[in-house]
Enzyme design. Structure first.
Site, PDB file in Angstrom:
ATOM      1  N   GLY A 104       0.844  -1.190   0.000  1.00 52.64           N
ATOM      2  CA  GLY A 104       0.000   0.000   0.000  1.00 52.64           C
ATOM      3  C   GLY A 104       0.877   1.237   0.000  1.00 52.64           C
ATOM      4  N   GLN A 129       3.212   9.968   1.291  1.00 55.34           N
ATOM      5  CA  GLN A 129       4.485   9.252   1.519  1.00 55.34           C
ATOM      6  C   GLN A 129       5.511   9.506   0.417  1.00 55.34           C
ATOM      7  OE1 GLN A 129       2.233   5.366   2.419  1.00 55.34           O
ATOM      8  NE2 GLN A 129       4.088   5.190   3.641  1.00 55.34           N
ATOM      9  N   CYS A 175       5.294   0.099   7.949  1.00 56.18           N
ATOM     10  CA  CYS A 175       5.042   1.323   7.177  1.00 56.18           C
ATOM     11  C   CYS A 175       6.295   1.660   6.376  1.00 56.18           C
ATOM     12  CB  CYS A 175       4.701   2.471   8.116  1.00 56.18           C
ATOM     13  SG  CYS A 175       4.264   3.991   7.257  1.00 56.18           S
ATOM     14  N   LEU A 176       6.105   1.963   5.107  1.00 54.86           N
ATOM     15  CA  LEU A 176       7.262   2.292   4.266  1.00 54.86           C
ATOM     16  C   LEU A 176       7.933   3.587   4.725  1.00 54.86           C
ATOM     17  CD1 LEU A 176       5.878   1.295   0.764  1.00 54.86           C
ATOM     18  CD2 LEU A 176       7.324  -0.028   2.307  1.00 54.86           C
ATOM     19  N   HIS A 183      -5.036   1.852   7.230  1.00 58.06           N
ATOM     20  CA  HIS A 183      -3.667   2.354   7.398  1.00 58.06           C
ATOM     21  C   HIS A 183      -3.404   3.503   6.411  1.00 58.06           C
ATOM     22  CE1 HIS A 183       0.801   1.665   8.127  1.00 58.06           C
ATOM     23  NE2 HIS A 183       0.820   2.367   7.008  1.00 58.06           N
ATOM     24  N   GLU A 184      -3.842   3.313   5.154  1.00 54.67           N
ATOM     25  CA  GLU A 184      -3.563   4.335   4.132  1.00 54.67           C
ATOM     26  C   GLU A 184      -4.431   5.578   4.322  1.00 54.67           C
ATOM     27  OE1 GLU A 184      -0.794   1.675   2.830  1.00 54.67           O
ATOM     28  OE2 GLU A 184      -0.957   3.841   2.703  1.00 54.67           O
ATOM     29  N   HIS A 242      -2.998   7.775   6.768  1.00 58.05           N
ATOM     30  CA  HIS A 242      -1.910   8.604   6.212  1.00 58.05           C
ATOM     31  C   HIS A 242      -2.468   9.903   5.630  1.00 58.05           C
ATOM     32  CE1 HIS A 242       1.945   6.545   6.480  1.00 58.05           C
ATOM     33  NE2 HIS A 242       1.470   5.435   5.989  1.00 58.05           N
TER      34      HIS A 242
HETATM   35  O1  K2U Z   1       1.464   2.771   4.063  1.00 58.08           O
HETATM   36  C1  K2U Z   1       2.468   2.074   3.983  1.00 58.08           C
HETATM   37  O2  K2U Z   1       3.528   2.365   4.530  1.00 58.08           O
HETATM   38  C2  K2U Z   1       2.378   0.784   3.246  1.00 58.08           C
HETATM   39  C3  K2U Z   1       2.336  -0.386   4.137  1.00 58.08           C
HETATM   40  C4  K2U Z   1       0.916  -0.831   4.077  1.00 58.08           C
HETATM   41  C5  K2U Z   1       0.456  -1.769   5.128  1.00 58.08           C
HETATM   42  C6  K2U Z   1       0.796  -1.600   6.442  1.00 58.08           C
HETATM   43  C7  K2U Z   1       0.313  -2.481   7.388  1.00 58.08           C
HETATM   44  C8  K2U Z   1      -0.521  -3.511   7.043  1.00 58.08           C
HETATM   45  C9  K2U Z   1      -0.857  -3.652   5.729  1.00 58.08           C
HETATM   46  C10 K2U Z   1      -0.380  -2.787   4.783  1.00 58.08           C
HETATM   47  C11 K2U Z   1       3.460  -1.247   3.585  1.00 58.08           C
HETATM   48  O3  K2U Z   1       2.999  -2.022   2.546  1.00 58.08           O
HETATM   49  S1  K2U Z   1       4.368  -2.083   4.768  1.00 58.08           S
HETATM   50  C12 K2U Z   1       4.409  -3.739   4.333  1.00 58.08           C
HETATM   51  C13 K2U Z   1       3.767  -4.585   5.397  1.00 58.08           C
HETATM   52  C14 K2U Z   1       2.551  -5.174   5.182  1.00 58.08           C
HETATM   53  C15 K2U Z   1       1.974  -5.958   6.184  1.00 58.08           C
HETATM   54  C16 K2U Z   1       2.622  -6.134   7.389  1.00 58.08           C
HETATM   55  C17 K2U Z   1       3.867  -5.528   7.588  1.00 58.08           C
HETATM   56  C18 K2U Z   1       4.445  -4.748   6.582  1.00 58.08           C
HETATM   57 ZN    ZN Z   2       2.340   3.541   6.188  1.00 59.72          ZN
END
Ligand code: K2U
Ligand code: ZN
Length: 172
Positions: free
Chosen positions: A46, A51, A94-95, A136-137, A140
């Site tokens: 996501g 971001q 989170c990225l 989560h998004e 943001h």
């Molecule tokens: O918003 C972002 O930083 C993207 C995240 C999205 C996300 C966070 C938590 C749970 C689901 C999606 C990134 O894709 S981080 C990758 C990730 C995904 C699941 C669990 C841990 C890390």
């Molecule tokens: Zn995030």
């Protein structure tokens, strides 16, 4: 297309509230494409426009696994219209807060209204990882980070860690 640099904690840009998209222009479509390219490169499942430093209410998601065909989704001006009383706990990352993962409790199911890239209003009912990722998004887009759901001690500890890393990088 281009891979855009990610905004990293403690950059205050992450705390901005993003603005609604007024029209689906060619520039918005290019931004969405570059968000997807940046998300795949990270890799992540996501990404919110803030971001990559753009305060516009756009989210990209793709839950397909590495060996599966890509299933890109773009949500413009997404808003949660309903959330279940039932909650679920997922490990989140989170990225913009790399290599930090914690469990977060959120509503298990949500309904999200949004515009697609054709400008058509859509609504999706999500559960599981899609529900977690959408929440989560959308957080943001409101300047909210998943660490805001943790204890003050954990939040302050990770914020200090990233602030120290940012100081080291700027001193280098
Ligand atoms: O918003 C972002 O930083 C993207 C995240 C999205 C996300 C966070 C938590 C749970 C689901 C999606 C990134 O894709 S981080 C990758 C990730 C995904 C699941 C669990 C841990 C890390
Ligand atoms: Zn995030």
């Amino acid at each position: 297309m281009a891979i855009r640099p990610l905004v990293i904690l403690p950059d205050s840009v992450l705390r901005q509230v993003s603005d609604p998209v007024q029209a689906i222009t060619p520039e918005i479509k290019t931004l969405a494409a570059e968000m997807l390219e940046t998300m795949y490169d990270a890799p992540g499942i996501g990404l919110a426009a803030i971001q990559v430093g753009v305060p516009k209410r756009i989210v990209t998601i793709d839950l397909a696994k590495q060996d599966e065909e890509k299933q890109p989704m773009v949500f413009v001006n997404p808003e949660v219209t309903w959330s279940s009383d039932e909650t679920s706990i997922h490990e989140e990352g989170c990225l913009s807060i790399p290599e930090y993962y914690e469990e977060v409790e959120r509503p298990a199911r949500v309904k999200v209204r949004y515009l697609d890239l054709d400008g058509k209003q859509q609504e999706v009912e999500a559960e599981g990882l899609l529900a977690t990722c959408l929440q989560h998004e959308i957080d943001h887009l409101n300047g909210v980070l998943f660490i805001d759901y943790l204890s003050r001690l954990k939040r302050e500890r990770v914020t200090k860690r990233f602030a120290k890393a940012a100081r080291r990088e700027s001193a280098a």
